[in-house]
Design a protein around this motif. Sequence first.
Motif, PDB file in Angstrom:
ATOM      1  N   PHE A   1       0.928  -1.205   0.047  1.00 50.24           N
ATOM      2  CA  PHE A   1      -0.118  -0.049  -0.138  1.00 50.24           C
ATOM      3  C   PHE A   1       0.782   1.169  -0.157  1.00 50.24           C
ATOM      4  CE2 PHE A   1      -3.164  -3.047   0.926  1.00 50.24           C
ATOM      5  CZ  PHE A   1      -4.237  -2.518   0.533  1.00 50.24           C
ATOM      6  N   GLU A   2       0.243   2.254  -0.686  1.00 46.96           N
ATOM      7  CA  GLU A   2       0.997   3.781  -0.690  1.00 46.96           C
ATOM      8  C   GLU A   2       0.395   4.539   0.282  1.00 46.96           C
ATOM      9  OE1 GLU A   2       3.482   3.673  -2.843  1.00 46.96           O
ATOM     10  OE2 GLU A   2       2.815   1.835  -3.562  1.00 46.96           O
ATOM     11  N   LYS A   3       1.047   4.955   1.282  1.00 42.95           N
ATOM     12  CA  LYS A   3       0.925   5.699   2.293  1.00 42.95           C
ATOM     13  C   LYS A   3       0.713   7.366   1.952  1.00 42.95           C
ATOM     14  CE  LYS A   3       3.027   2.622   5.667  1.00 42.95           C
ATOM     15  NZ  LYS A   3       3.412   1.858   4.838  1.00 42.95           N
ATOM     16  N   SER A   4       1.193   7.508   0.715  1.00 43.55           N
ATOM     17  CA  SER A   4       1.104   9.040   0.322  1.00 43.55           C
ATOM     18  C   SER A   4       1.067   8.721  -1.171  1.00 43.55           C
ATOM     19  CB  SER A   4       2.199  10.021   0.818  1.00 43.55           C
ATOM     20  OG  SER A   4       3.295   9.679   0.549  1.00 43.55           O
TER      21      SER A   4
ATOM     22  N   TYR B   1      -3.314   2.386  -8.039  1.00 43.05           N
ATOM     23  CA  TYR B   1      -2.519   1.767  -6.907  1.00 43.05           C
ATOM     24  C   TYR B   1      -3.149   1.579  -5.665  1.00 43.05           C
ATOM     25  CZ  TYR B   1      -2.972   6.430  -4.927  1.00 43.05           C
ATOM     26  OH  TYR B   1      -3.448   7.795  -4.577  1.00 43.05           O
ATOM     27  N   ALA B   2      -2.625   0.899  -4.710  1.00 45.08           N
ATOM     28  CA  ALA B   2      -3.234   0.701  -3.420  1.00 45.08           C
ATOM     29  C   ALA B   2      -3.081   1.750  -2.310  1.00 45.08           C
ATOM     30  CB  ALA B   2      -2.869  -0.850  -2.757  1.00 45.08           C
ATOM     31  N   GLU B   3      -4.046   2.428  -2.143  1.00 43.45           N
ATOM     32  CA  GLU B   3      -4.132   3.451  -1.154  1.00 43.45           C
ATOM     33  C   GLU B   3      -4.363   3.343   0.343  1.00 43.45           C
ATOM     34  OE1 GLU B   3      -6.606   7.703  -0.530  1.00 43.45           O
ATOM     35  OE2 GLU B   3      -7.451   6.318  -1.757  1.00 43.45           O
ATOM     36  N   LEU B   4      -3.586   3.633   1.065  1.00 42.00           N
ATOM     37  CA  LEU B   4      -3.770   3.683   2.633  1.00 42.00           C
ATOM     38  C   LEU B   4      -4.034   5.035   3.172  1.00 42.00           C
ATOM     39  CD1 LEU B   4      -3.676   1.892   5.432  1.00 42.00           C
ATOM     40  CD2 LEU B   4      -1.430   2.814   5.470  1.00 42.00           C
TER      41      LEU B   4
ATOM     42  N   THR C   1      -4.597   8.562   5.694  1.00 48.62           N
ATOM     43  CA  THR C   1      -3.946   8.844   6.730  1.00 48.62           C
ATOM     44  C   THR C   1      -4.797   8.367   8.147  1.00 48.62           C
ATOM     45  OG1 THR C   1      -5.342  10.937   6.953  1.00 48.62           O
ATOM     46  CG2 THR C   1      -3.108  10.886   5.994  1.00 48.62           C
ATOM     47  N   ASP C   2      -5.935   8.075   7.945  1.00 53.08           N
ATOM     48  CA  ASP C   2      -6.786   7.276   9.166  1.00 53.08           C
ATOM     49  C   ASP C   2      -7.119   5.754   8.939  1.00 53.08           C
ATOM     50  OD1 ASP C   2      -8.728   7.455   6.824  1.00 53.08           O
ATOM     51  OD2 ASP C   2     -10.280   8.549   8.357  1.00 53.08           O
ATOM     52  N   GLY C   3      -6.180   5.263   8.008  1.00 52.60           N
ATOM     53  CA  GLY C   3      -6.079   3.764   8.362  1.00 52.60           C
ATOM     54  C   GLY C   3      -6.989   2.979   7.285  1.00 52.60           C
ATOM     55  N   HIS C   4      -7.718   3.675   6.213  1.00 54.00           N
ATOM     56  CA  HIS C   4      -8.698   3.163   5.322  1.00 54.00           C
ATOM     57  C   HIS C   4      -7.979   2.598   4.249  1.00 54.00           C
ATOM     58  CE1 HIS C   4     -12.298   3.938   7.696  1.00 54.00           C
ATOM     59  NE2 HIS C   4     -11.720   4.967   7.873  1.00 54.00           N
ATOM     60  N   ARG C   5      -8.472   1.356   3.390  1.00 56.55           N
ATOM     61  CA  ARG C   5      -7.548   1.076   2.531  1.00 56.55           C
ATOM     62  C   ARG C   5      -8.532   0.990   1.163  1.00 56.55           C
ATOM     63  NH1 ARG C   5      -6.771  -3.060   6.158  1.00 56.55           N
ATOM     64  NH2 ARG C   5      -7.764  -4.558   4.958  1.00 56.55           N
ATOM     65  N   PHE C   6      -8.067   1.650   0.162  1.00 55.31           N
ATOM     66  CA  PHE C   6      -8.994   1.448  -1.164  1.00 55.31           C
ATOM     67  C   PHE C   6      -8.084   1.229  -2.155  1.00 55.31           C
ATOM     68  CE2 PHE C   6     -10.710   4.782   1.625  1.00 55.31           C
ATOM     69  CZ  PHE C   6     -12.150   4.341   1.644  1.00 55.31           C
ATOM     70  N   ASN C   7      -8.670   0.583  -3.413  1.00 52.46           N
ATOM     71  CA  ASN C   7      -8.083   0.154  -4.772  1.00 52.46           C
ATOM     72  C   ASN C   7      -8.480   1.530  -5.541  1.00 52.46           C
ATOM     73  OD1 ASN C   7      -7.353  -0.504  -7.139  1.00 52.46           O
ATOM     74  ND2 ASN C   7      -8.156  -2.630  -6.859  1.00 52.46           N
ATOM     75  N   THR C   8      -7.363   2.286  -5.745  1.00 54.55           N
ATOM     76  CA  THR C   8      -7.511   3.613  -6.055  1.00 54.55           C
ATOM     77  C   THR C   8      -6.890   3.906  -7.698  1.00 54.55           C
ATOM     78  OG1 THR C   8      -7.807   4.521  -3.849  1.00 54.55           O
ATOM     79  CG2 THR C   8      -6.953   6.077  -5.521  1.00 54.55           C
TER      80      THR C   8
END
Length: 316
Positions: A70-73, A97-100, A102-109
Amino acid sequence: MMKRPFGIAVAQLGPIQPSDSRASAVARLVEMMREAASLGARMVVFPELALTTFFPRYWMSDEDAIERYFEKSMPSAQTQILFDTSKNLGIGFYLGYAELTTDGHRFNTSILVDQTGKIVGRYRKIHLPGHADHKVGKPFQHLEKKYFEVGNEGFHVWQTMDARIGMCLCNDRRWTETWRVLALQGADIVAVGYNTPSVNIHWPEPPHLRMHSHLISLQAAAYQNTTWIAAAGKAGLEDGCHLFAGSVIVSPAGEILAQTQSEDDEVIYCKADLALADTFRQHIFNYGAHRRPEHYRLITERTGVGDPLGKEPDPS
């Protein structure tokens, strides 16, 4: 009607192996961005999850998935060169990309970046396929429902680069609702990235039919929703699992105007006339004149055949 030329490129990726680094994947994207710009493209479309292997095929802990994939930014230190190259070349891009958050949610973005290297749009995948449980004995998993949440921002169209551009991801392309919601916002172009296995783990679906349904979904969507579609896949053999190619650019007539010929990194290009979509909207699919939404209520009242809104079908 006055022409509205717009150079569209699709950059298909060959396989990304689990041992491949982010830096190596990004370097491949930069090289294809340069090629797209040299062809005259104003925008290049990259695949879904373009920075890593298709990790939902693996059963692992959520913590391990987050740490590895996951990408944090965005941009990050490793992806900044994509944005710098975009600005230097004056070419926009779509990236999955795989998005993380800042508050911990995960999305296919996916994101839409304009020709100045600025993020102007974001889409989080809504139609998540697959399963969340571990299917022991299967050749691989399809765990998007485990690793990602359903997108929470809807389908949108952005006015940018002198066009109205929408986004979706992979399984979204199979759902008619995706395209009509974007069409009703006047999308000239819809960018879609995908990673699609050639094997269906749930039933013995012939691989040639999987490619057929992929292409016919895009062709019918382009025609019935008066839009250009630029679809970029990741293809080839990733860690023993085959992903099919079939990256295409489709016109509002439903005609495939460019298609990849390999399962490797490959750029295709089309000098699209966006005015073709305007012609179809005026003479064939004139929504204001011919649509009858009062007769389409079941679309929003039911999730499945006979099921009221909000009730999921019995998975058995």
